[in-house]
Design a protein around this motif. Structure first.
Motif, PDB file in Angstrom:
ATOM      1  N   THR A  26      23.285 -21.447  16.435  1.00  0.00           N
ATOM      2  CA  THR A  26      22.429 -21.610  15.357  1.00  0.00           C
ATOM      3  C   THR A  26      21.733 -20.371  15.025  1.00  0.00           C
ATOM      4  O   THR A  26      21.220 -19.947  13.638  1.00  0.00           O
ATOM      5  CB  THR A  26      21.627 -22.962  15.247  1.00  0.00           C
ATOM      6  N   TYR A  27      21.429 -19.530  16.103  1.00  0.00           N
ATOM      7  CA  TYR A  27      20.841 -18.238  15.566  1.00  0.00           C
ATOM      8  C   TYR A  27      21.497 -17.262  15.140  1.00  0.00           C
ATOM      9  O   TYR A  27      21.316 -16.767  14.116  1.00  0.00           O
ATOM     10  CB  TYR A  27      20.220 -17.719  16.994  1.00  0.00           C
ATOM     11  N   ALA A  28      22.866 -17.237  15.381  1.00  0.00           N
ATOM     12  CA  ALA A  28      23.874 -16.522  14.756  1.00  0.00           C
ATOM     13  C   ALA A  28      23.922 -16.772  13.180  1.00  0.00           C
ATOM     14  O   ALA A  28      24.224 -15.993  12.395  1.00  0.00           O
ATOM     15  CB  ALA A  28      25.218 -16.361  15.378  1.00  0.00           C
ATOM     16  N   LEU A  29      23.988 -17.997  13.017  1.00  0.00           N
ATOM     17  CA  LEU A  29      24.244 -18.668  11.798  1.00  0.00           C
ATOM     18  C   LEU A  29      23.040 -17.982  10.837  1.00  0.00           C
ATOM     19  O   LEU A  29      23.306 -17.518   9.724  1.00  0.00           O
ATOM     20  CB  LEU A  29      24.308 -20.077  11.617  1.00  0.00           C
ATOM     21  N   GLU A  30      21.987 -18.194  11.197  1.00  0.00           N
ATOM     22  CA  GLU A  30      20.643 -17.572  10.744  1.00  0.00           C
ATOM     23  C   GLU A  30      21.026 -15.948  10.554  1.00  0.00           C
ATOM     24  O   GLU A  30      20.563 -15.591   9.399  1.00  0.00           O
ATOM     25  CB  GLU A  30      19.433 -17.741  11.341  1.00  0.00           C
ATOM     26  N   LEU A  31      21.344 -15.202  11.501  1.00  0.00           N
ATOM     27  CA  LEU A  31      21.288 -13.811  11.498  1.00  0.00           C
ATOM     28  C   LEU A  31      22.313 -13.592  10.359  1.00  0.00           C
ATOM     29  O   LEU A  31      22.050 -12.630   9.556  1.00  0.00           O
ATOM     30  CB  LEU A  31      21.655 -13.382  12.788  1.00  0.00           C
ATOM     31  N   PHE A  32      23.335 -14.011  10.475  1.00  0.00           N
ATOM     32  CA  PHE A  32      24.687 -13.486   9.522  1.00  0.00           C
ATOM     33  C   PHE A  32      24.563 -14.122   8.090  1.00  0.00           C
ATOM     34  O   PHE A  32      24.944 -13.359   7.165  1.00  0.00           O
ATOM     35  CB  PHE A  32      26.158 -14.061  10.076  1.00  0.00           C
ATOM     36  N   THR A  33      23.770 -15.200   7.907  1.00  0.00           N
ATOM     37  CA  THR A  33      23.361 -15.635   6.394  1.00  0.00           C
ATOM     38  C   THR A  33      22.484 -14.680   5.954  1.00  0.00           C
ATOM     39  O   THR A  33      22.690 -14.306   4.557  1.00  0.00           O
ATOM     40  CB  THR A  33      22.964 -17.079   6.596  1.00  0.00           C
ATOM     41  N   ALA A  34      21.461 -14.138   6.691  1.00  0.00           N
ATOM     42  CA  ALA A  34      20.324 -13.026   6.113  1.00  0.00           C
ATOM     43  C   ALA A  34      21.048 -11.783   6.120  1.00  0.00           C
ATOM     44  O   ALA A  34      20.627 -10.969   5.202  1.00  0.00           O
ATOM     45  CB  ALA A  34      19.260 -13.247   7.100  1.00  0.00           C
ATOM     46  N   ALA A  35      22.154 -11.380   6.952  1.00  0.00           N
ATOM     47  CA  ALA A  35      22.550 -10.011   7.058  1.00  0.00           C
ATOM     48  C   ALA A  35      24.102 -10.050   7.061  1.00  0.00           C
ATOM     49  O   ALA A  35      24.317  -9.730   8.329  1.00  0.00           O
ATOM     50  CB  ALA A  35      21.709  -9.373   8.026  1.00  0.00           C
ATOM     51  N   PRO A  36      24.733 -10.467   6.153  1.00  0.00           N
ATOM     52  CA  PRO A  36      26.289 -10.334   6.317  1.00  0.00           C
ATOM     53  C   PRO A  36      26.876  -9.253   6.432  1.00  0.00           C
ATOM     54  O   PRO A  36      28.213  -9.119   6.728  1.00  0.00           O
ATOM     55  CB  PRO A  36      26.791 -11.274   5.078  1.00  0.00           C
ATOM     56  N   ASP A  37      26.046  -7.968   6.289  1.00  0.00           N
ATOM     57  CA  ASP A  37      26.803  -6.568   6.054  1.00  0.00           C
ATOM     58  C   ASP A  37      26.434  -5.764   7.579  1.00  0.00           C
ATOM     59  O   ASP A  37      26.710  -4.669   7.476  1.00  0.00           O
ATOM     60  CB  ASP A  37      25.922  -5.932   4.821  1.00  0.00           C
ATOM     61  N   LEU A  38      26.202  -6.386   8.403  1.00  0.00           N
ATOM     62  CA  LEU A  38      26.189  -5.882   9.732  1.00  0.00           C
ATOM     63  C   LEU A  38      27.395  -5.031  10.320  1.00  0.00           C
ATOM     64  O   LEU A  38      28.725  -5.820  10.198  1.00  0.00           O
ATOM     65  CB  LEU A  38      25.531  -6.629  10.943  1.00  0.00           C
ATOM     66  N   GLY A  46      25.448 -13.803  29.589  1.00  0.00           N
ATOM     67  CA  GLY A  46      25.202 -14.404  31.078  1.00  0.00           C
ATOM     68  C   GLY A  46      26.227 -15.048  31.300  1.00  0.00           C
ATOM     69  O   GLY A  46      27.313 -14.415  31.947  1.00  0.00           O
ATOM     70  N   LEU A  47      26.274 -16.489  31.297  1.00  0.00           N
ATOM     71  CA  LEU A  47      27.502 -17.248  31.450  1.00  0.00           C
ATOM     72  C   LEU A  47      28.391 -17.013  30.211  1.00  0.00           C
ATOM     73  O   LEU A  47      29.725 -17.423  30.325  1.00  0.00           O
ATOM     74  CB  LEU A  47      27.211 -18.629  31.836  1.00  0.00           C
ATOM     75  N   GLY A  48      27.862 -16.714  28.964  1.00  0.00           N
ATOM     76  CA  GLY A  48      28.781 -16.655  27.566  1.00  0.00           C
ATOM     77  C   GLY A  48      28.297 -17.479  26.621  1.00  0.00           C
ATOM     78  O   GLY A  48      28.944 -17.268  25.428  1.00  0.00           O
ATOM     79  N   SER A  49      27.474 -18.499  26.508  1.00  0.00           N
ATOM     80  CA  SER A  49      27.106 -19.406  25.294  1.00  0.00           C
ATOM     81  C   SER A  49      26.657 -18.335  24.209  1.00  0.00           C
ATOM     82  O   SER A  49      27.102 -18.699  22.849  1.00  0.00           O
ATOM     83  CB  SER A  49      26.300 -20.164  25.571  1.00  0.00           C
ATOM     84  N   GLY A  50      25.862 -17.429  24.429  1.00  0.00           N
ATOM     85  CA  GLY A  50      25.426 -16.610  23.406  1.00  0.00           C
ATOM     86  C   GLY A  50      26.370 -15.855  22.605  1.00  0.00           C
ATOM     87  O   GLY A  50      26.125 -15.782  21.366  1.00  0.00           O
ATOM     88  N   ILE A  51      27.084 -15.070  23.241  1.00  0.00           N
ATOM     89  CA  ILE A  51      28.259 -14.395  22.489  1.00  0.00           C
ATOM     90  C   ILE A  51      29.114 -15.130  21.911  1.00  0.00           C
ATOM     91  O   ILE A  51      29.654 -14.934  20.973  1.00  0.00           O
ATOM     92  CB  ILE A  51      28.844 -13.266  23.578  1.00  0.00           C
ATOM     93  N   CYS A  52      29.361 -16.280  22.457  1.00  0.00           N
ATOM     94  CA  CYS A  52      30.394 -17.088  21.952  1.00  0.00           C
ATOM     95  C   CYS A  52      29.967 -18.092  20.779  1.00  0.00           C
ATOM     96  O   CYS A  52      30.658 -18.099  19.793  1.00  0.00           O
ATOM     97  CB  CYS A  52      30.741 -18.334  22.921  1.00  0.00           C
ATOM     98  N   GLY A  53      28.542 -18.138  20.858  1.00  0.00           N
ATOM     99  CA  GLY A  53      27.872 -18.587  19.546  1.00  0.00           C
ATOM    100  C   GLY A  53      27.881 -17.543  18.438  1.00  0.00           C
ATOM    101  O   GLY A  53      28.095 -18.026  17.322  1.00  0.00           O
ATOM    102  N   LEU A  54      27.552 -16.449  18.841  1.00  0.00           N
ATOM    103  CA  LEU A  54      27.693 -15.291  17.640  1.00  0.00           C
ATOM    104  C   LEU A  54      28.931 -14.940  17.177  1.00  0.00           C
ATOM    105  O   LEU A  54      29.296 -14.770  16.043  1.00  0.00           O
ATOM    106  CB  LEU A  54      27.321 -14.105  18.420  1.00  0.00           C
ATOM    107  N   MET A  55      30.133 -15.272  17.974  1.00  0.00           N
ATOM    108  CA  MET A  55      31.651 -14.922  17.513  1.00  0.00           C
ATOM    109  C   MET A  55      31.862 -16.128  16.800  1.00  0.00           C
ATOM    110  O   MET A  55      32.410 -15.947  15.665  1.00  0.00           O
ATOM    111  CB  MET A  55      32.664 -14.818  18.708  1.00  0.00           C
TER     112      MET A  55
END
Length: 337
Positions: free
Chosen positions: A172-184, A192-201
């Motif tokens: 959900t943090y990535a959904l917030e980020l990419f909704t606000a800034a889709p042009d990154l 760490g174990l991988g949940s953060g990057i997998c949520g981002l992808m």
């Protein structure tokens, strides 16, 4: 509301969670956790030579992104198993705070296993959220084994460190980020174990974006870097790094499968570079970044030119701000040299 994903047999794709799953997780935590800001800091732009957008997961209630996954995991768990009385997990700190808070929210007990020598302030925070804290083992791997044994002995539900519900929650943090800034052009995120990057992808793919995603690990705790190069899980010998959030020496196969499909690369940084990035983050933004939270900034500073990112629009995931006083004092001392 769209149902959350359950584990599926076989290898995961880069998009572990669909857009519907991310939105279901977002709806689940609405009213429980406020969205975190994404902010551009002029001094950070000047220091990096990029147009930088920092996603401030350090502003969450527990000071880290993990709380999102804890809530999204615990709420359906309690709904599906109403007679369950308690849970157990292993952690270096942020996952444990997340599980302790979420368990308390749904009326479950939480037992948290940490390795000896763990961050004392993270330990205190987990106890403050009502968890029973047990120190066992020299690193995260040994703590997991003990947590699994306690699960069997005491009839506690073992909360994994990687699971589609956790990915949906932190995604959900990535959904917030990419909704606000889709042009990154690119985003740097600690692994760490991988949940953060997998949520981002998952969020990037769900929104149909082309942003390059770079995972960041410590050069001496580089299991995911080795595994990315080999195309299969490869462990490393050491978990010694000041960045406890990325001190993982045995990769998760499901997370790795997604990273192989969806990440541009897995980059390394040194402890000294992380310390300097912690200091810079504070001087440029007056935000505290723990080691893992500063690793993306360290990676941008080290790899910017090689990746052709000078002048580009870059996202940094400040995954947490739970640095203990001794470590943060070391980080601030880098500003004096």
């Amino acid at each position: 509301m769209t149902a959350l994903p359950h584990p599926a047999p076989g290898r995961f794709t880069a998009q572990i969670v669909s857009r519907g799953g991310l939105e279901a997780a977002r709806d689940m935590i609405a009213g429980l956790l406020a969205p975190t800001p994404q902010i551009t800091w002029p001094l950070l732009n000047a220091a990096t030579g990029c147009d930088v957008l920092v996603k401030h997961e350090n502003h969450n209630q527990t000071g880290a992104f993990k709380v999102r996954g804890g809530m999204v995991y615990m709420i359906p768990l309690k709904s599906e198993r109403p007679s369950l009385e308690g849970v157990v997990c292993a952690t270096r700190g942020n996952h444990g705070q997340s599980i302790a808070l979420a368990a308390r929210h749904v009326g479950l007990s939480a037992t948290i296993v940490v390795p000896h020598g763990n961050n004392p302030e993270k330990n205190a925070a987990m106890r403050a959220y009502g968890a029973t804290l047990i120190e066992h083992g020299d690193d995260f791997v040994e703590s997991i084994a003990h947590a699994q044994a306690l699960s069997t002995e005491q009839g506690l539900h073992m909360v994994p460190a990687f699971h589609p519900w956790l990915v949906a929650g932190v995604g959900t943090y990535a959904l917030e980020l990419f909704t606000a800034a889709p042009d990154l052009d690119a985003v740097f995120v600690p692994i760490g174990l991988g949940s953060g990057i997998c949520g981002l992808m998952s969020a990037r793919d769900a929104l149909g974006l082309r942003t390059r995603i770079y995972g960041v690990v410590n050069e001496t705790v580089d299991a995911y870097r080795r595994s990315f190069r080999a195309g299969e899980p490869v462990s490393c010998e050491s978990a010694e790094t000041l960045a406890d959030g990325i001190a993982v020496r045995v990769p998760n196969p499901e997370a790795l499968g997604a990273i192989l499909r969806g990440a541009e690369d897995v980059l390394t940084v040194t402890d000294d570079e992380i310390l300097a990035a912690m200091g810079l983050m504070f001087s440029a933004t007056h935000n505290v970044a723990e080691g893992a939270g500063a690793a993306p900034l360290a990676a941008l500073l080290r790899h910017r030119d090689a990746l052709g990112l000078a002048g580009k629009r870059v996202g940094l995931i400040l995954s947490g701000g739970n640095a203990d006083r001794a470590l943060f004092t070391r980080a601030l001392s880098t500003l004096e040299s």
